[in-house]
Motif scaffolding. Structure first.
Motif, PDB file in Angstrom:
ATOM      1  N   THR A 273       3.623  75.212 -47.028  1.00  0.00           N
ATOM      2  CA  THR A 273       3.417  74.217 -45.978  1.00  0.00           C
ATOM      3  C   THR A 273       2.387  73.184 -46.411  1.00  0.00           C
ATOM      4  N   GLY A 274       1.269  73.650 -46.985  1.00  0.00           N
ATOM      5  CA  GLY A 274       0.236  72.730 -47.445  1.00  0.00           C
ATOM      6  C   GLY A 274       0.723  71.815 -48.548  1.00  0.00           C
ATOM      7  N   GLU A 275       1.527  72.356 -49.467  1.00  0.00           N
ATOM      8  CA  GLU A 275       2.037  71.541 -50.571  1.00  0.00           C
ATOM      9  C   GLU A 275       2.991  70.459 -50.068  1.00  0.00           C
ATOM     10  N   ILE A 276       3.846  70.820 -49.126  1.00  0.00           N
ATOM     11  CA  ILE A 276       4.782  69.830 -48.583  1.00  0.00           C
ATOM     12  C   ILE A 276       4.035  68.731 -47.843  1.00  0.00           C
ATOM     13  N   LEU A 277       3.069  69.104 -47.028  1.00  0.00           N
ATOM     14  CA  LEU A 277       2.316  68.102 -46.274  1.00  0.00           C
ATOM     15  C   LEU A 277       1.503  67.209 -47.202  1.00  0.00           C
ATOM     16  N   ALA A 278       0.865  67.801 -48.212  1.00  0.00           N
ATOM     17  CA  ALA A 278       0.024  67.017 -49.119  1.00  0.00           C
ATOM     18  C   ALA A 278       0.826  65.973 -49.887  1.00  0.00           C
ATOM     19  N   GLY A 279       2.066  66.305 -50.237  1.00  0.00           N
ATOM     20  CA  GLY A 279       2.876  65.359 -51.004  1.00  0.00           C
ATOM     21  C   GLY A 279       3.690  64.404 -50.173  1.00  0.00           C
ATOM     22  N   SER A 280       3.716  64.623 -48.879  1.00  0.00           N
ATOM     23  CA  SER A 280       4.634  63.845 -48.035  1.00  0.00           C
ATOM     24  C   SER A 280       4.297  62.357 -48.001  1.00  0.00           C
ATOM     25  N   THR A 281       3.019  62.002 -48.029  1.00  0.00           N
ATOM     26  CA  THR A 281       2.661  60.584 -47.937  1.00  0.00           C
ATOM     27  C   THR A 281       3.104  59.808 -49.176  1.00  0.00           C
ATOM     28  N   ASN A 282       3.313  60.508 -50.291  1.00  0.00           N
ATOM     29  CA  ASN A 282       3.793  59.840 -51.500  1.00  0.00           C
ATOM     30  C   ASN A 282       5.296  59.577 -51.448  1.00  0.00           C
ATOM     31  N   TRP A 283       6.004  60.360 -50.662  1.00  0.00           N
ATOM     32  CA  TRP A 283       7.457  60.277 -50.671  1.00  0.00           C
ATOM     33  C   TRP A 283       8.043  59.634 -49.421  1.00  0.00           C
ATOM     34  N   LEU A 284       7.307  59.649 -48.331  1.00  0.00           N
ATOM     35  CA  LEU A 284       7.787  59.022 -47.112  1.00  0.00           C
ATOM     36  C   LEU A 284       7.635  57.510 -47.178  1.00  0.00           C
ATOM     37  N   ALA A 285       8.549  56.803 -46.549  1.00  0.00           N
ATOM     38  CA  ALA A 285       8.375  55.373 -46.324  1.00  0.00           C
ATOM     39  C   ALA A 285       7.295  55.191 -45.255  1.00  0.00           C
ATOM     40  N   PRO A 286       6.649  54.045 -45.199  1.00  0.00           N
ATOM     41  CA  PRO A 286       5.672  53.810 -44.131  1.00  0.00           C
ATOM     42  C   PRO A 286       6.278  54.086 -42.757  1.00  0.00           C
ATOM     43  N   GLY A 287       5.600  54.913 -41.979  1.00  0.00           N
ATOM     44  CA  GLY A 287       6.099  55.286 -40.662  1.00  0.00           C
ATOM     45  C   GLY A 287       7.094  56.422 -40.660  1.00  0.00           C
ATOM     46  N   GLY A 288       7.509  56.883 -41.847  1.00  0.00           N
ATOM     47  CA  GLY A 288       8.446  57.995 -41.932  1.00  0.00           C
ATOM     48  C   GLY A 288       7.805  59.297 -41.499  1.00  0.00           C
ATOM     49  N   ALA A 289       8.631  60.283 -41.148  1.00  0.00           N
ATOM     50  CA  ALA A 289       8.130  61.531 -40.561  1.00  0.00           C
ATOM     51  C   ALA A 289       8.434  62.737 -41.436  1.00  0.00           C
ATOM     52  N   VAL A 290       7.474  63.665 -41.469  1.00  0.00           N
ATOM     53  CA  VAL A 290       7.693  64.979 -42.060  1.00  0.00           C
ATOM     54  C   VAL A 290       7.775  65.975 -40.903  1.00  0.00           C
ATOM     55  N   ILE A 291       8.770  66.863 -40.971  1.00  0.00           N
ATOM     56  CA  ILE A 291       9.058  67.802 -39.889  1.00  0.00           C
ATOM     57  C   ILE A 291       9.172  69.191 -40.498  1.00  0.00           C
ATOM     58  N   LEU A 292       8.328  70.114 -40.020  1.00  0.00           N
ATOM     59  CA  LEU A 292       8.273  71.444 -40.600  1.00  0.00           C
ATOM     60  C   LEU A 292       8.385  72.520 -39.533  1.00  0.00           C
ATOM     61  N   GLU A 293       9.061  73.602 -39.888  1.00  0.00           N
ATOM     62  CA  GLU A 293       9.030  74.798 -39.049  1.00  0.00           C
ATOM     63  C   GLU A 293       7.750  75.567 -39.357  1.00  0.00           C
ATOM     64  N   MET A 294       7.151  76.172 -38.318  1.00  0.00           N
ATOM     65  CA  MET A 294       5.893  76.899 -38.463  1.00  0.00           C
ATOM     66  C   MET A 294       6.042  78.332 -37.967  1.00  0.00           C
ATOM     67  N   ALA A 295       5.173  79.208 -38.479  1.00  0.00           N
ATOM     68  CA  ALA A 295       5.131  80.581 -37.994  1.00  0.00           C
ATOM     69  C   ALA A 295       4.398  80.646 -36.664  1.00  0.00           C
TER      70      ALA A 295
END
Length: 333
Positions: A273-295
């Motif tokens: 989860t931390g790895e996906i969130l940390a890298g998301s700003t590099n891969w998302l377009a401005p204003g794009g969203a990251v959506i994750l399932e959580m425990a």
């Protein structure tokens, strides 16, 4: 039982249904009748609509062999979804086996939230004009009605093309749902497991025309994505592993059968989860969203990870059981 045999002395599906219900109940399964029905219907090769018509028909030898195998596997503890070999997820009927996680209702909420984000991105790309995202249902209705010509003064208007990634796709449940339910999105489904991608590929083959807008890629998280797409994704979605290694909190039906690589993530359960969130700003377009399932019980920690990764508009969506299940966060615009 004799009165349930046909004139040739062959056993009917009704008899097998009664046997399955009894044996599953004796094995301690609470939904014995429901599971027996699913097993018998699969062995008989019929759907729910034909279920009652099949009950008093004689079972074939091949059908009985399939029935015996599935019933034995289920009584031994194997999850029903793997026993049947397929399971429903939103609009899809997915092939599943022990190489991938079982598709679950809470993950349907994740896919639904991703589709909502795509809708928002489509409207933003259209200049806030409220142009609705095209769905597969809308496409079928439009095809039946025929094309509607635009007014003479109106220029042709093309719907925006959106880009989404399903990281750690497993069976492809989320990513293929995005492609099936939204005609304006291209999807890249990734997984570090070649075995999982083989299952996703089988499901992709059965997707029909939407499959043309889906790519599969092998690799760990963002490593699988083409470098030229960095900073261009409208939505990044994932159901990552989120159980701490060494945890004994999972039921045996999950721990003994589902793939460990899709369940466990480091000592805390938060590494993926931390790895996906940390890298998301590099891969998302401005204003794009990251959506994750959580425990369960990790909402506060995951939100903290999102904030520390530079994401904004962090929010949480509850699943059908009321648990805080889905994180949504955006790259600053």
């Amino acid at each position: 039982m004799d009165d349930l045999m046909n004139t040739d002395g062959l056993v009917s599906w009704r008899v097998l249904f009664a046997e399955a219900t009894e044996r599953l109940a004796a094995a301690g399964l609470n939904s014995a009748a429901v599971e027996a029905r699913r097993i018998v219907a699969t062995a008989a090769g019929c759907d729910d609509a034909a279920w009652h018509r099949e009950l008093d028909r004689p079972a074939t030898r091949r059908g009985v062999a399939s029935f015996d195998s599935m019933l034995g596997r289920r009584i031994a503890g194997e999850p029903l979804q793997y026993v049947l070999g397929s399971w429903g997820f939103r609009t899809l009927d997915l092939f599943v086996d022990r190489r991938v996680l079982i598709p679950r209702p809470e993950t349907e909420v994740v896919a639904g939230r991703a589709l909502e984000e795509l809708q928002c991105r489509a409207e933003e790309s259209a200049g806030g004009g409220g142009v609705p995202l095209r769905s597969s249902t809308q496409a079928r209705v439009s095809a039946a009605r025929g094309p509607t010509p635009p007014p003479p003064s109106a220029a042709p208007r093309r719907a925006p093309v959106l880009l989404a990634a399903d990281l750690g796709c497993g069976s492809g449940a989320i990513g293929l749902s995005l492609a099936a339910e939204c005609l304006d999105v291209e999807v890249i489904c990734t997984d570090v497991s070649a075995d999982a991608l083989a299952v996703a590929s089988a499901n992709l083959a059965g997707l029909g025309r939407p499959a043309q807008r889906v790519r599969l890629a092998e690799g760990s998280w963002y490593e699988a994505l083409p470098g030229d797409l960095r900073g261009r994704f409208d939505v990044i979605v994932s159901n990552p592993p989120y159980i701490a290694e060494g945890s004994d909190s999972l039921p045996a039906e999950i721990a003994d059968y589902e793939p460990p690589v899709a369940l466990y993530s480091g000592e805390s359960g938060q590494e993926a989860t931390g790895e996906i969130l940390a890298g998301s700003t590099n891969w998302l377009a401005p204003g794009g969203a990251v959506i994750l399932e959580m425990a369960d019980g990790t909402s506060d920690r995951v939100q903290d990870l999102a904030h520390s990764s530079g994401l904004v508009d962090v929010s949480v969506r509850r699943d059908l059981a009321g648990a805080e299940r889905v994180l949504v966060a955006r790259r600053p615009g």
